[in-house]
Scaffold this active site. Structure first.
Site, PDB file in Angstrom:
ATOM      1  N   TYR A 163       0.836  -1.208   0.000  1.00  0.00           N
ATOM      2  CA  TYR A 163       0.000   0.000   0.000  1.00  0.00           C
ATOM      3  C   TYR A 163       0.869   1.256   0.000  1.00  0.00           C
ATOM      4  O   TYR A 163       1.884   1.311   0.719  1.00  0.00           O
ATOM      5  CB  TYR A 163      -0.858   0.052   1.270  1.00  0.00           C
ATOM      6  CG  TYR A 163      -2.054  -0.866   1.259  1.00  0.00           C
ATOM      7  CD1 TYR A 163      -3.317  -0.400   0.919  1.00  0.00           C
ATOM      8  CD2 TYR A 163      -1.923  -2.203   1.625  1.00  0.00           C
ATOM      9  CE1 TYR A 163      -4.420  -1.233   0.925  1.00  0.00           C
ATOM     10  CE2 TYR A 163      -3.024  -3.047   1.642  1.00  0.00           C
ATOM     11  CZ  TYR A 163      -4.270  -2.557   1.289  1.00  0.00           C
ATOM     12  OH  TYR A 163      -5.357  -3.386   1.306  1.00  0.00           O
ATOM     13  N   TYR A 197      -2.444  -9.220   0.440  1.00  0.00           N
ATOM     14  CA  TYR A 197      -1.540  -8.577   1.390  1.00  0.00           C
ATOM     15  C   TYR A 197      -1.106  -9.601   2.429  1.00  0.00           C
ATOM     16  O   TYR A 197      -1.912 -10.393   2.908  1.00  0.00           O
ATOM     17  CB  TYR A 197      -2.292  -7.421   2.066  1.00  0.00           C
ATOM     18  CG  TYR A 197      -1.610  -6.835   3.276  1.00  0.00           C
ATOM     19  CD1 TYR A 197      -0.795  -5.712   3.165  1.00  0.00           C
ATOM     20  CD2 TYR A 197      -1.776  -7.401   4.542  1.00  0.00           C
ATOM     21  CE1 TYR A 197      -0.165  -5.178   4.270  1.00  0.00           C
ATOM     22  CE2 TYR A 197      -1.158  -6.873   5.653  1.00  0.00           C
ATOM     23  CZ  TYR A 197      -0.342  -5.762   5.513  1.00  0.00           C
ATOM     24  OH  TYR A 197       0.278  -5.241   6.613  1.00  0.00           O
ATOM     25  N   HIS A 221      -7.907  -7.756  -2.424  1.00  0.00           N
ATOM     26  CA  HIS A 221      -9.149  -7.055  -2.079  1.00  0.00           C
ATOM     27  C   HIS A 221      -9.050  -5.592  -2.448  1.00  0.00           C
ATOM     28  O   HIS A 221      -7.951  -5.051  -2.569  1.00  0.00           O
ATOM     29  CB  HIS A 221      -9.455  -7.204  -0.586  1.00  0.00           C
ATOM     30  CG  HIS A 221      -8.353  -6.699   0.295  1.00  0.00           C
ATOM     31  ND1 HIS A 221      -7.232  -7.448   0.580  1.00  0.00           N
ATOM     32  CD2 HIS A 221      -8.187  -5.518   0.932  1.00  0.00           C
ATOM     33  CE1 HIS A 221      -6.424  -6.758   1.362  1.00  0.00           C
ATOM     34  NE2 HIS A 221      -6.971  -5.560   1.585  1.00  0.00           N
ATOM     35  N   HIS A 223     -10.691  -1.932  -1.122  1.00  0.00           N
ATOM     36  CA  HIS A 223     -11.443  -1.301  -0.034  1.00  0.00           C
ATOM     37  C   HIS A 223     -12.309  -0.141  -0.522  1.00  0.00           C
ATOM     38  O   HIS A 223     -11.885   0.610  -1.402  1.00  0.00           O
ATOM     39  CB  HIS A 223     -10.480  -0.674   0.980  1.00  0.00           C
ATOM     40  CG  HIS A 223      -9.625  -1.617   1.733  1.00  0.00           C
ATOM     41  ND1 HIS A 223     -10.010  -2.166   2.921  1.00  0.00           N
ATOM     42  CD2 HIS A 223      -8.368  -2.085   1.495  1.00  0.00           C
ATOM     43  CE1 HIS A 223      -9.025  -2.929   3.392  1.00  0.00           C
ATOM     44  NE2 HIS A 223      -8.023  -2.904   2.541  1.00  0.00           N
TER      45      HIS A 223
HETATM   46  C1  DHB Z   1      -4.627  -5.914   7.402  1.00  0.00           C
HETATM   47  C2  DHB Z   1      -4.188  -5.492   6.159  1.00  0.00           C
HETATM   48  C3  DHB Z   1      -5.085  -5.097   5.213  1.00  0.00           C
HETATM   49  O1  DHB Z   1      -4.762  -4.687   3.979  1.00  0.00           O
HETATM   50  C4  DHB Z   1      -6.411  -5.119   5.520  1.00  0.00           C
HETATM   51  O2  DHB Z   1      -7.250  -4.714   4.591  1.00  0.00           O
HETATM   52  C5  DHB Z   1      -6.838  -5.551   6.757  1.00  0.00           C
HETATM   53  C6  DHB Z   1      -5.938  -5.954   7.685  1.00  0.00           C
HETATM   54  C7  DHB Z   1      -3.694  -6.310   8.448  1.00  0.00           C
HETATM   55  O3  DHB Z   1      -2.494  -6.280   8.182  1.00  0.00           O
HETATM   56  O4  DHB Z   1      -4.126  -6.647   9.562  1.00  0.00           O
HETATM   57 FE    FE Z   2      -6.297  -4.022   2.860  1.00  0.00          FE
END
Ligand code: DHB
Ligand code: FE
Length: 309
Positions: A163, A197, A221, A223
């Site tokens: 990100y 991720y 995903h 958001h």
């Molecule tokens: C986490 C990472 C994310 O990109 C997400 O959408 C939700 C949780 C995490 O690292 O906990």
């Molecule tokens: Fe995320």
């Protein structure tokens, strides 16, 4: 050591005393929740016969997570963020509110104030070698009426699962945009298909997941926050069919209603019509917002965010 060495009454008294229940000063809500939390923690320590070494290891673990600014990762990883969603879902159901798009967790990686544009946006800065991705959708209300002027705030990872503002490799606000819906309530984003991720290798969160015999990965995903005057703001995400981690998301964010299929567009005319010069992926993500209502917990959450500054 034996378990349950201390009586329930003694635990309750000690917890109440530590929570200031016998004083008329302080904040009543803080006292009530603290008393319950301490009482239940004492129960766990006693029932599981937690040793002093284990207890202090747990304190150090939380300290490490806090120092690394990882508490926002631990919360989804321990299903607590999803649990808060389940409570809100149920409160809405009891209030007779239904028909809106399903919510799911915000996660820890939102950055406010992304660039805002009307109708459509290009979200990537052109440097990501990943697959071009067109997201189109329409925002409407429970009666099927399109909502013009809704703000669709989208953020997602790049093709490596990183990100912007977090991985230190991307331009500020890369893959983060706010799009105002047009007269038909529609929005369109051109971006890059995200990868899943994974928690950083050295993170306290991954360390805990390993100790629990779990992985620390999320399926790919995208958001969303969607807001419009007179409507309840929605926090959600979509995932993709066929993703390796779709049903084992370590953050418990997957919901069947929010799984979309990626269409691969290879036809030369279709590519040209989309203003592109190579095959791309596309999907539709329509959103239904429910109308603002009294006596239902609100959906706008006040929490600390990473800031652009
Ligand atoms: C986490 C990472 C994310 O990109 C997400 O959408 C939700 C949780 C995490 O690292 O906990
Ligand atoms: Fe995320």
């Amino acid at each position: 050591m034996p378990t349950n060495l201390i009586s329930d009454a003694d635990k309750k008294n000690l917890a109440n005393s530590a929570a200031g229940i016998d004083s008329d000063k302080g904040d009543a809500r803080t006292k009530a929740v603290t008393a319950q939390l301490l009482y239940r923690l004492m129960q766990v320590i006693d029932e599981c016969d937690v040793s002093m070494d284990e207890f202090w290891a747990a304190v150090a673990f939380i300290g490490k997570a806090a120092k690394n600014e990882e508490l926002g990762l631990l919360v989804p990883g321990t299903a607590l963020e999803h649990f808060l969603d389940l409570r809100l879902d149920e409160a809405e159901r009891l209030a007779g509110l239904n028909g809106g798009t399903m919510r799911t967790i915000e996660g820890p990686l939102y950055v406010p104030d992304a660039p805002l544009s009307k109708g459509e946006a290009r979200m990537d800065d052109g440097t990501d070698p990943g697959e071009v991705f067109i997201i189109e959708g329409q925002v409407s209300d429970e009666d099927g009426k399109p909502i013009a002027g809704a703000i669709v705030d989208i953020w997602h990872a790049n093709s490596k699962g990183g990100y912007s503002f977090i991985d230190g490799e991307q331009a500020p606000y890369n893959l983060r945009r706010r799009i105002e819906t047009d007269e038909q309530g529609r929005y369109r984003a051109q971006t890059i298909v995200p990868n899943g991720y994974g928690c950083p290798p050295e993170s306290a969160t991954r360390q805990l997941m390993t100790a629990l015999g779990r992985h620390a990965e999320r399926p790919a995903h995208v958001h969303y926050f969607i807001s419009a005057p007179g409507h309840r703001q929605l926090t959600t995400q979509f995932n993709f069919t066929g993703d390796k981690y779709l049903y084992t998301d370590f953050a418990f964010g997957t919901r069947e209603e929010l799984v979309v299929t990626l269409d691969r567009v290879v036809d030369a005319d279709a590519i040209r019509n989309a203003g592109l010069n190579r095959p791309f992926a596309r999907t539709t993500f329509d959103v239904v917002l429910t109308k603002e209502r009294a006596n239902v917990p609100q959906t706008v959450v006040s929490r600390a965010h990473v800031t652009a500054g």
